[in-house]
Scaffold this motif. Structure first.
Motif, PDB file in Angstrom:
ATOM      1  N   VAL A 156     -13.895 -38.911  23.210  1.00  0.00           N
ATOM      2  CA  VAL A 156     -15.168 -38.190  23.256  1.00  0.00           C
ATOM      3  C   VAL A 156     -15.826 -38.179  21.879  1.00  0.00           C
ATOM      4  O   VAL A 156     -17.044 -38.396  21.747  1.00  0.00           O
ATOM      5  N   MET A 157     -15.049 -37.942  20.840  1.00  0.00           N
ATOM      6  CA  MET A 157     -15.611 -37.885  19.491  1.00  0.00           C
ATOM      7  C   MET A 157     -16.190 -39.234  19.067  1.00  0.00           C
ATOM      8  O   MET A 157     -17.275 -39.296  18.477  1.00  0.00           O
ATOM      9  N   PHE A 158     -15.491 -40.316  19.382  1.00  0.00           N
ATOM     10  CA  PHE A 158     -15.983 -41.627  18.985  1.00  0.00           C
ATOM     11  C   PHE A 158     -17.196 -42.044  19.814  1.00  0.00           C
ATOM     12  O   PHE A 158     -18.085 -42.747  19.312  1.00  0.00           O
ATOM     13  N   LEU A 159     -17.248 -41.612  21.073  1.00  0.00           N
ATOM     14  CA  LEU A 159     -18.443 -41.899  21.871  1.00  0.00           C
ATOM     15  C   LEU A 159     -19.649 -41.158  21.301  1.00  0.00           C
ATOM     16  O   LEU A 159     -20.760 -41.700  21.228  1.00  0.00           O
ATOM     17  N   ASN A 160     -19.444 -39.918  20.907  1.00  0.00           N
ATOM     18  CA  ASN A 160     -20.545 -39.180  20.282  1.00  0.00           C
ATOM     19  C   ASN A 160     -20.930 -39.807  18.949  1.00  0.00           C
ATOM     20  O   ASN A 160     -22.120 -39.849  18.603  1.00  0.00           O
ATOM     21  N   ARG A 161     -19.942 -40.279  18.193  1.00  0.00           N
ATOM     22  CA  ARG A 161     -20.263 -40.957  16.928  1.00  0.00           C
ATOM     23  C   ARG A 161     -21.154 -42.172  17.181  1.00  0.00           C
ATOM     24  O   ARG A 161     -22.113 -42.423  16.435  1.00  0.00           O
ATOM     25  N   ALA A 162     -20.841 -42.923  18.239  1.00  0.00           N
ATOM     26  CA  ALA A 162     -21.653 -44.090  18.557  1.00  0.00           C
ATOM     27  C   ALA A 162     -23.036 -43.686  19.049  1.00  0.00           C
ATOM     28  O   ALA A 162     -24.047 -44.282  18.656  1.00  0.00           O
ATOM     29  N   PHE A 163     -23.089 -42.674  19.896  1.00  0.00           N
ATOM     30  CA  PHE A 163     -24.341 -42.249  20.516  1.00  0.00           C
ATOM     31  C   PHE A 163     -25.284 -41.595  19.517  1.00  0.00           C
ATOM     32  O   PHE A 163     -26.513 -41.741  19.617  1.00  0.00           O
ATOM     33  N   GLY A 182     -30.812 -35.480  17.074  1.00  0.00           N
ATOM     34  CA  GLY A 182     -29.429 -35.942  17.161  1.00  0.00           C
ATOM     35  C   GLY A 182     -28.454 -34.797  17.341  1.00  0.00           C
ATOM     36  O   GLY A 182     -27.493 -34.897  18.126  1.00  0.00           O
ATOM     37  N   LEU A 183     -28.652 -33.695  16.630  1.00  0.00           N
ATOM     38  CA  LEU A 183     -27.791 -32.529  16.801  1.00  0.00           C
ATOM     39  C   LEU A 183     -27.888 -31.971  18.220  1.00  0.00           C
ATOM     40  O   LEU A 183     -26.872 -31.603  18.828  1.00  0.00           O
ATOM     41  N   ALA A 184     -29.111 -31.921  18.744  1.00  0.00           N
ATOM     42  CA  ALA A 184     -29.284 -31.435  20.117  1.00  0.00           C
ATOM     43  C   ALA A 184     -28.613 -32.368  21.117  1.00  0.00           C
ATOM     44  O   ALA A 184     -28.003 -31.918  22.098  1.00  0.00           O
ATOM     45  N   ALA A 185     -28.705 -33.672  20.874  1.00  0.00           N
ATOM     46  CA  ALA A 185     -28.054 -34.634  21.763  1.00  0.00           C
ATOM     47  C   ALA A 185     -26.537 -34.483  21.698  1.00  0.00           C
ATOM     48  O   ALA A 185     -25.841 -34.597  22.719  1.00  0.00           O
ATOM     49  N   THR A 244     -25.486 -31.466  23.815  1.00  0.00           N
ATOM     50  CA  THR A 244     -25.575 -31.791  25.238  1.00  0.00           C
ATOM     51  C   THR A 244     -24.417 -32.681  25.669  1.00  0.00           C
ATOM     52  O   THR A 244     -23.795 -32.460  26.714  1.00  0.00           O
ATOM     53  N   PHE A 245     -24.128 -33.678  24.860  1.00  0.00           N
ATOM     54  CA  PHE A 245     -23.011 -34.584  25.151  1.00  0.00           C
ATOM     55  C   PHE A 245     -21.698 -33.819  25.175  1.00  0.00           C
ATOM     56  O   PHE A 245     -20.843 -34.036  26.057  1.00  0.00           O
ATOM     57  N   ALA A 246     -21.502 -32.911  24.222  1.00  0.00           N
ATOM     58  CA  ALA A 246     -20.258 -32.150  24.139  1.00  0.00           C
ATOM     59  C   ALA A 246     -20.068 -31.254  25.361  1.00  0.00           C
ATOM     60  O   ALA A 246     -18.953 -31.145  25.897  1.00  0.00           O
ATOM     61  N   ALA A 247     -21.130 -30.604  25.800  1.00  0.00           N
ATOM     62  CA  ALA A 247     -21.024 -29.723  26.962  1.00  0.00           C
ATOM     63  C   ALA A 247     -20.629 -30.507  28.211  1.00  0.00           C
ATOM     64  O   ALA A 247     -19.757 -30.086  28.982  1.00  0.00           O
ATOM     65  N   ALA A 248     -21.267 -31.656  28.406  1.00  0.00           N
ATOM     66  CA  ALA A 248     -20.935 -32.483  29.569  1.00  0.00           C
ATOM     67  C   ALA A 248     -19.499 -32.988  29.487  1.00  0.00           C
ATOM     68  O   ALA A 248     -18.756 -32.978  30.482  1.00  0.00           O
ATOM     69  N   ALA A 249     -19.085 -33.432  28.296  1.00  0.00           N
ATOM     70  CA  ALA A 249     -17.725 -33.955  28.127  1.00  0.00           C
ATOM     71  C   ALA A 249     -16.682 -32.865  28.341  1.00  0.00           C
ATOM     72  O   ALA A 249     -15.612 -33.115  28.912  1.00  0.00           O
ATOM     73  N   TRP A 253      -6.889 -26.481  25.874  1.00  0.00           N
ATOM     74  CA  TRP A 253      -6.949 -25.756  24.611  1.00  0.00           C
ATOM     75  C   TRP A 253      -8.018 -26.282  23.666  1.00  0.00           C
ATOM     76  O   TRP A 253      -8.415 -25.576  22.730  1.00  0.00           O
ATOM     77  N   ILE A 254      -8.471 -27.508  23.867  1.00  0.00           N
ATOM     78  CA  ILE A 254      -9.411 -28.093  22.915  1.00  0.00           C
ATOM     79  C   ILE A 254     -10.772 -28.404  23.517  1.00  0.00           C
ATOM     80  O   ILE A 254     -11.781 -28.429  22.805  1.00  0.00           O
ATOM     81  N   ALA A 255     -10.839 -28.621  24.839  1.00  0.00           N
ATOM     82  CA  ALA A 255     -12.123 -28.968  25.467  1.00  0.00           C
ATOM     83  C   ALA A 255     -13.224 -27.951  25.180  1.00  0.00           C
ATOM     84  O   ALA A 255     -14.372 -28.336  24.908  1.00  0.00           O
ATOM     85  N   PRO A 256     -12.960 -26.634  25.206  1.00  0.00           N
ATOM     86  CA  PRO A 256     -14.039 -25.669  24.924  1.00  0.00           C
ATOM     87  C   PRO A 256     -14.604 -25.750  23.511  1.00  0.00           C
ATOM     88  O   PRO A 256     -15.712 -25.252  23.256  1.00  0.00           O
ATOM     89  N   PHE A 257     -13.860 -26.364  22.605  1.00  0.00           N
ATOM     90  CA  PHE A 257     -14.312 -26.447  21.212  1.00  0.00           C
ATOM     91  C   PHE A 257     -15.064 -27.744  20.909  1.00  0.00           C
ATOM     92  O   PHE A 257     -15.425 -27.990  19.753  1.00  0.00           O
ATOM     93  N   LEU A 258     -15.297 -28.570  21.915  1.00  0.00           N
ATOM     94  CA  LEU A 258     -15.957 -29.853  21.676  1.00  0.00           C
ATOM     95  C   LEU A 258     -17.322 -29.722  20.993  1.00  0.00           C
ATOM     96  O   LEU A 258     -17.638 -30.519  20.105  1.00  0.00           O
ATOM     97  N   PRO A 259     -18.191 -28.774  21.386  1.00  0.00           N
ATOM     98  CA  PRO A 259     -19.488 -28.670  20.683  1.00  0.00           C
ATOM     99  C   PRO A 259     -19.337 -28.501  19.178  1.00  0.00           C
ATOM    100  O   PRO A 259     -20.081 -29.103  18.396  1.00  0.00           O
TER     101      PRO A 259
END
Length: 432
Positions: free
Chosen positions: A53-60, A84-87, A90-95, A116-122
């Motif tokens: 997820v982190m690398f996909l967001n890095r690319a996006f 970009g921050l808003a995107a 949004t990406f983190a919430a969906a992921a 344990w870690i999914a809620p902290f994705l944003p």
């Protein structure tokens, strides 16, 4: 003095990536040291999904900021960062929703740590996006300060957990999130950016010529990471997976972080040269194109020498250390193929950076597709023939194929350097 300023700029960029590497590698190292091998192997499977997820967001978002926002100044660049921050949010919430669903329906307990870690994705994705915005603005020193706060907070939390006798896989993941939250707070306070002021839909419209292909490339790249994880654990064992990941963390991951650091420094500079080659008239445009070619080949020669030195030093040292540690003695034979793979990645850096700078995102996609196919095929064959050692040599063969294809595609892209860019229409939307 320009030379001194450049040295400080490069030094800050490399130091920043070293700090980030400590935070990311710290998750794996702490798991291997504080947990037993089987439990750490289980945790690493959940961690692998988070890194996807982190690398996909890095690319996006992040890679687009490096290649595109670096070409602009003032409000135009600030608007790109806000969107970009808003995107990223949004990406983190969906992921996060997707990962929680996976956690709920996945059979067995191999992905138990996702919850344990999914809620902290944003928090994790925003912190990384803020760092990329600093690099795009050629301010690695500010990125370094933010990331020092992150790593320092994370390390302190892990030490407290260990001293109190509560070391656990969930605890390690929460410590990671706490550190990222501290770094993000510093970034938001220093810049005044607020993610809710951006428009993710506008981000899609303004950057689709890059974000789409960069994300598709990252999907393939992270599919490879996941495939390696589950192929090794499925075809061999969780013990073999933790051994491979241990060798990669010690020998390959630091080099990959160095590669990321160099790209963060080179891509903004090279992107401006590619822009000037396409847009400046006559001799000025030709000079910019020539500067980009020279920059790429100078870096290629320097990094080839660096890779040779790195293999000559790292291989014998790693082998000597591993054979004297009983817990990791079985992975000592992996030192040579993993170190050679790291060297190949170093040689490839200038060509990858040049393609990103020239906005040839589709060519990067082609390279990753070929590289992934070759790597996974060789991994399966190698694991079948020689188990874990064969799997490591198979991954090395895939890296060799990837390097050859990358150099060939770079040569092809140079044929179009200086011609009008096909993305020019999309970039006009960025002009206020």
């Amino acid at each position: 003095m320009p030379g001194l300023r450049n040295a400080r700029w490069v030094g800050a960029g490399l130091a920043d990536q070293f700090v980030v590497a400590c935070a990311n590698a710290g998750n794996t190292v702490a798991a291997l040291l504080l947990l037993d091998r089987n439990r750490s192997g289980v945790m690493l499977q959940s961690l692998a999904l988070i890194y996807v997820v982190m690398f996909l967001n890095r690319a996006f978002v992040g890679d687009v900021l490096l290649a595109l926002a670096s070409r602009y100044e003032g409000e135009c660049r600030d608007r790109l960062v806000r969107n970009g921050l808003a995107a990223a949010v949004t990406f983190a919430a969906a992921a996060a929703v997707v990962l929680l669903v996976i956690w709920a329906v996945w059979p067995g307990n191999n992905l138990r740590d996702l919850v344990w870690i999914a809620p902290f994705l944003p928090v994790l994705l925003l912190q990384d996006t803020g760092r990329c915005s600093y690099l795009a603005d050629r301010q690695p020193t500010k990125a370094l300060v933010t990331d020092l706060v992150w790593v320092g907070t994370q390390a302190a939390a892990v030490v407290v957990m260990w001293l109190t006798g509560h070391a656990s896989a969930p605890g390690l993941l929460v410590c990671w999130a706490i550190g990222a939250a501290a770094g993000l707070a510093v970034f938001l306070l220093r810049t005044g950016h607020r993610p809710w002021r951006g428009r993710p839909i506008r981000w899609l419209g303004e950057t689709r010529h890059l974000s789409g292909w960069f994300t598709a490339t990252a999907v393939i790249g992270q599919f490879q990471v996941l495939a390696v994880t589950f192929l090794v654990s499925g075809q061999l064992s969780s013990l073999a997976l933790s051994g491979l990941r241990g060798a990669q963390t010690a020998l390959l991951q630091p080099v990959q972080n160095f590669v990321t650091a160099v790209q963060g420094l080179v891509v903004p500079r090279a992107s401006r040269l590619a822009r000037d080659a396409a847009r400046l008239p006559g001799v000025e445009g030709e000079q910019a194109g020539g500067s980009l070619r020279r920059l790429t080949w100078k870096l290629a020669l320097a990094f080839t020498a660096l890779a040779a030195l790195m293999v000559a030093v790292m291989w014998p040292v790693a082998t000597l250390v591993l054979v004297h540690i009983h817990k990791f003695k079985d992975i000592a034979p992996l030192a040579l193929p993993v170190t050679l793979q790291a060297g190949i990645y170093v040689v490839q850096v200038p060509f990858t950076a040049a393609l990103r700078a020239m906005h040839r995102a589709r060519l990067l996609f082609v390279q990753y597709a070929v590289f992934t196919t070759a790597s996974l095929t060789a991994l399966v064959v190698g694991a079948h023939l020689h188990e874990l050692k064969g799997a490591a040599w198979g991954l090395l063969l895939g890296a060799v194929v990837g390097l050859v294809v990358m150099i060939a595609l770079y040569g092809y892209a140079l044929r179009f350097l200086g011609q009008p860019e096909p993305e020019r229409l999309a970039e006009r939307q960025l002009v206020p």
